[in-house]
Write an enzyme that holds these catalytic residues in place. Structure first.
Site, PDB file in Angstrom:
ATOM      1  N   LYS A  13       0.839  -1.213   0.000  1.00 53.94           N
ATOM      2  CA  LYS A  13       0.000   0.000   0.000  1.00 53.94           C
ATOM      3  C   LYS A  13       0.872   1.261   0.000  1.00 53.94           C
ATOM      4  CE  LYS A  13      -2.137  -0.815   3.944  1.00 53.94           C
ATOM      5  NZ  LYS A  13      -1.528  -2.073   4.409  1.00 53.94           N
ATOM      6  N   ARG A  88      -8.922   1.160   9.631  1.00 53.42           N
ATOM      7  CA  ARG A  88      -8.396  -0.160   9.974  1.00 53.42           C
ATOM      8  C   ARG A  88      -9.474  -1.051  10.593  1.00 53.42           C
ATOM      9  NH1 ARG A  88      -2.722   0.412   9.283  1.00 53.42           N
ATOM     10  NH2 ARG A  88      -1.596  -1.247  10.325  1.00 53.42           N
ATOM     11  N   ARG A 127      11.860  -6.909   5.088  1.00 54.12           N
ATOM     12  CA  ARG A 127      11.834  -5.454   4.856  1.00 54.12           C
ATOM     13  C   ARG A 127      12.889  -4.725   5.699  1.00 54.12           C
ATOM     14  NH1 ARG A 127       6.166  -2.469   4.989  1.00 54.12           N
ATOM     15  NH2 ARG A 127       6.087  -3.137   7.168  1.00 54.12           N
ATOM     16  N   ARG A 160      12.204  -2.368  10.969  1.00 55.08           N
ATOM     17  CA  ARG A 160      11.207  -1.695  11.804  1.00 55.08           C
ATOM     18  C   ARG A 160      10.981  -2.511  13.063  1.00 55.08           C
ATOM     19  NH1 ARG A 160       5.896  -0.110   8.289  1.00 55.08           N
ATOM     20  NH2 ARG A 160       4.882  -1.073  10.071  1.00 55.08           N
ATOM     21  N   ARG A 171       0.124  -8.942  13.639  1.00 53.12           N
ATOM     22  CA  ARG A 171      -0.411  -7.893  12.762  1.00 53.12           C
ATOM     23  C   ARG A 171      -1.291  -8.505  11.674  1.00 53.12           C
ATOM     24  NH1 ARG A 171       4.816  -5.377  10.789  1.00 53.12           N
ATOM     25  NH2 ARG A 171       3.552  -4.006   9.501  1.00 53.12           N
TER      26      ARG A 171
END
Ligand code: AMP
Length: 215
Positions: A13, A88, A127, A160, A171
């Protein structure tokens, strides 16, 4: 043009929204980015949100709604925006409609970035952000030269805080339970477009632009 980006964590996204922002001067409004900035700046809100974010849970609706209202009231959001990571859950989606109605606005399109679970896991666990350039890279998918370039620029590949495996699983579960019902929500309002979001990033971008009616 007012766009809502839907999709699991790691579905791309942010990447696609950033590109559209550059090409069409539509601000990308990411509640995750706004929250991470508040955490980095150690604001009272950031200090409150950090533990929740590290656990992969959702921060309270009240906090994110306050941030969104403030952001959407800024002049650059008048022409439109790309919402990335908000809403969300169903309550946030209803609140968003109410906020926009007050401004005499409405959502034009909700875009679902569709990606298989296995690919999501690799995207999230792999990531990294270059500490020097801010570029988002992936240890599984980025070209070795790109990863090397960050180090050559004097940067490090940073993960992160919420991209560790335990938090990632949570998540994704939170997404399934709380966010995925929004697919139906926007479908019922005839606003949903689904984009096949795997494969070459340029191809995904072309499909994304088509979905929102841009060339
Ligand atoms: P993201 O960068 O969108 O994956 O967001 C990172 C984290 O910020 C999430 O796991 C949540 O803890 C928090 N967050 C971001 N957006 C929202 C939102 N709309 N509602 C509640 N929490 C959020």
């Amino acid at each position: 043009m007012r766009i809502v980006m839907l999709g699991a964590p790691g579905s791309g996204k942010g990447t696609q929204a950033q590109r559209l922002q550059q090409d069409h001067q539509l601000p990308q409004v990411s509640t995750g980015d706004l929250l991470r900035r508040a955490v980095a700046d150690k604001t009272p809100l950031g200090l409150k949100a950090k533990a929740t974010m590290d656990a992969g849970e959702l921060v309270s609706d009240e906090i994110v709604l306050g941030m969104i209202k403030e952001r959407l009231a800024k002049p650059d959001a008048k022409r439109g925006f790309i919402l990335d990571g908000f809403p969300r859950n169903l309550a946030q989606a209803d609140s968003l409609n109410a906020v926009l109605a007050e401004l005499g606005q409405k959502i034009d399109t909700a875009v679902l970035m569709d990606v298989d679970f296995e690919i999501l896991m690799k995207r999230l666990t792999g990531r990294r952000t270059c500490s020097k350039t801010g570029q988002v890279l992936n240890i599984y998918f980025s070209a070795p030269a790109e990863l090397e370039a960050c180090k050559k620029a004097g940067g490090e590949l940073v993960q992160r805080d919420d991209d560790n495996e335990t938090t990632i699983r949570n998540r994704l579960q939170v997404y399934e339970r709380q966010t995925a019902p929004l697919i139906d929500y926007y479908q019922k309002r005839s606003l949903l477009k689904t984009v096949e979001a795997t494969g070459d990033v340029n191809d995904v971008y072309a499909r994304f632009k088509k979905a929102v009616g841009l060339k």
